[in-house]
Design a protein around this motif. Structure first.
Motif, mmCIF file in Angstrom:
data_model
loop_
_atom_site.group_PDB
_atom_site.id
_atom_site.type_symbol
_atom_site.label_atom_id
_atom_site.label_comp_id
_atom_site.label_asym_id
_atom_site.label_seq_id
_atom_site.Cartn_x
_atom_site.Cartn_y
_atom_site.Cartn_z
ATOM 1 N N ARG A 172 -11.847 7.168 -11.105
ATOM 2 C CA ARG A 172 -10.806 6.314 -11.349
ATOM 3 C C ARG A 172 -11.179 5.051 -11.433
ATOM 4 O O ARG A 172 -10.829 4.300 -10.438
ATOM 5 C CB ARG A 172 -9.750 6.613 -10.445
ATOM 6 C CG ARG A 172 -9.145 8.187 -10.588
ATOM 7 C CD ARG A 172 -8.178 8.144 -9.624
ATOM 8 N NE ARG A 172 -7.311 9.590 -9.850
ATOM 9 C CZ ARG A 172 -6.483 10.037 -8.996
ATOM 10 N NH1 ARG A 172 -6.221 9.452 -7.732
ATOM 11 N NH2 ARG A 172 -6.007 11.423 -9.157
ATOM 12 N N PRO A 173 -11.877 4.482 -12.492
ATOM 13 C CA PRO A 173 -12.496 3.228 -12.701
ATOM 14 C C PRO A 173 -11.525 2.082 -12.341
ATOM 15 O O PRO A 173 -11.903 0.895 -11.984
ATOM 16 C CB PRO A 173 -13.338 3.186 -13.854
ATOM 17 C CG PRO A 173 -12.817 4.066 -14.621
ATOM 18 C CD PRO A 173 -12.069 5.242 -13.799
ATOM 19 N N ASP A 174 -10.046 2.455 -12.972
ATOM 20 C CA ASP A 174 -9.100 1.404 -12.698
ATOM 21 C C ASP A 174 -8.669 0.954 -11.294
ATOM 22 O O ASP A 174 -8.039 0.057 -11.094
ATOM 23 C CB ASP A 174 -7.984 1.703 -13.716
ATOM 24 C CG ASP A 174 -8.483 1.524 -15.124
ATOM 25 O OD1 ASP A 174 -9.313 0.865 -15.409
ATOM 26 O OD2 ASP A 174 -7.720 2.223 -16.014
ATOM 27 N N ALA A 175 -8.711 2.053 -10.437
ATOM 28 C CA ALA A 175 -8.505 1.843 -9.125
ATOM 29 C C ALA A 175 -9.484 1.543 -8.142
ATOM 30 O O ALA A 175 -10.720 1.405 -8.572
ATOM 31 C CB ALA A 175 -7.572 3.249 -8.725
ATOM 32 N N LEU A 176 -9.159 1.310 -6.998
ATOM 33 C CA LEU A 176 -10.181 1.186 -5.958
ATOM 34 C C LEU A 176 -10.424 2.259 -4.852
ATOM 35 O O LEU A 176 -9.346 2.960 -4.460
ATOM 36 C CB LEU A 176 -9.800 -0.171 -5.027
ATOM 37 C CG LEU A 176 -10.285 -1.509 -5.662
ATOM 38 C CD1 LEU A 176 -9.231 -1.901 -6.783
ATOM 39 C CD2 LEU A 176 -9.964 -2.486 -4.612
ATOM 40 N N ALA A 177 -11.544 2.682 -4.789
ATOM 41 C CA ALA A 177 -11.623 3.828 -3.570
ATOM 42 C C ALA A 177 -12.822 3.331 -2.627
ATOM 43 O O ALA A 177 -13.892 2.782 -3.131
ATOM 44 C CB ALA A 177 -11.840 5.203 -4.188
ATOM 45 N N HIS A 178 -12.651 3.295 -1.178
ATOM 46 C CA HIS A 178 -13.680 2.911 -0.300
ATOM 47 C C HIS A 178 -13.837 4.150 0.710
ATOM 48 O O HIS A 178 -12.680 4.675 0.914
ATOM 49 C CB HIS A 178 -13.552 1.509 0.256
ATOM 50 C CG HIS A 178 -13.523 0.596 -0.906
ATOM 51 N ND1 HIS A 178 -14.681 0.047 -1.180
ATOM 52 C CD2 HIS A 178 -12.785 -0.223 -1.738
ATOM 53 C CE1 HIS A 178 -14.751 -0.926 -2.309
ATOM 54 N NE2 HIS A 178 -13.352 -1.090 -2.582
ATOM 55 N N ALA A 179 -14.747 3.779 1.602
ATOM 56 C CA ALA A 179 -14.766 4.850 2.942
ATOM 57 C C ALA A 179 -15.169 3.747 3.845
ATOM 58 O O ALA A 179 -16.019 2.734 3.663
ATOM 59 C CB ALA A 179 -15.880 5.807 2.652
#
Length: 244
Positions: free
Chosen positions: A154-161
């Motif tokens: 989902r490159p349009d969103a942000l995802a982090h750990a």
């Protein structure tokens, strides 16, 4: 102001993050296992209840959350340290919520430095929780890989750990040496900061707002694919819909 869901927020880091975000003016939806665990929800927009160890309840939670609207950010904070529900709560629930929620603008999962001891061999993993050694370490590796896979898909969103550190919560114990205050600041920052202030924009592994390198398997596309396939087979839910 942002609409933010925080899971496992009846106490500890989840409650600290939810309270700080609400005090900053954000609309916070707090998730807890049941009503007996919530002492004061006056600052929250809404409270949702579900046992994340139960797949049906997790699916129902996603459905109820979707009726509220599209979240600007979801903080997958809920977690357990040991017992038969480690994989269900730490990995399967974030997977199911990610797959079924209207895609949020940002997804933040709570990892742990202990994920570095997780095994990159998925061959004998039993996601039902029975007979797994090192389940907590493995679960945190898997949820870290889940965040990295989401960043790719989902490159349009942000995802982090986020590694919040070993903090003095009910899970961490009173002797934990890290700061409880610092333990929740990074996920709040990732959920609300201007995207231009976050580098990398997506796919980062963080400790106290400093980027660190996760276990090498977390960024391995083959490991990610095998993990997602196992989670899909275990739950009967594809992830993420239309982008895998």
């Amino acid at each position: 102001m942002s609409l933010i869901l925080v899971t496992g927020a009846s106490g500890g880091l989840g409650l600290a993050a939810a309270t700080a975000l609400a005090d900053a003016g954000h609309d916070v939806v707090l998730h807890a296992r049941n009503a007996s665990r919530v002492r004061d929800s006056s600052r929250m927009r809404e409270v949702l209840y579900a046992d994340l160890a139960d797949l049906k309840e997790t699916v129902a939670l996603a459905q109820r959350a979707n009726r509220i609207g599209r979240f600007d950010a979801v903080i997958h904070n809920a977690g357990v340290l040991n017992g038969p529900d480690v994989f269900a709560v730490n990995v399967v629930a974030p997977y199911v919520l990610t797959a079924l929620l209207t895609p949020p603008g940002r997804s933040i999962v709570l990892s742990s430095s202990m994920h570095m001891a997780g095994s990159g061999d998925l061959g004998s993993v039993n996601l039902s929780g029975a007979g797994n050694r090192g389940a907590y370490e493995d679960s945190k590796l898997y949820v870290t890989a889940l965040a990295m896979a989401l960043a790719d898909r989902r490159p349009d969103a942000l995802a982090h750990a986020v590694d919040p550190g070993w903090v003095p919560t009910r899970m961490g114990g009173r002797a934990a040496p890290d700061s409880l205050e610092e333990g929740h600041r990074t996920q709040e920052w990732l959920a609300t900061a201007d995207e231009t202030k976050i580098s990398p924009r997506s796919g980062g592994y963080w400790y106290h707002r400093q980027r660190r390198q996760p276990h090498r398997a977390a960024h391995d596309p083959h490991f990610q694919r095998e993990l997602l396939d196992k989670l899909a087979a275990h739950t009967g839910i594809a992830f993420p819909a239309g982008t895998a």
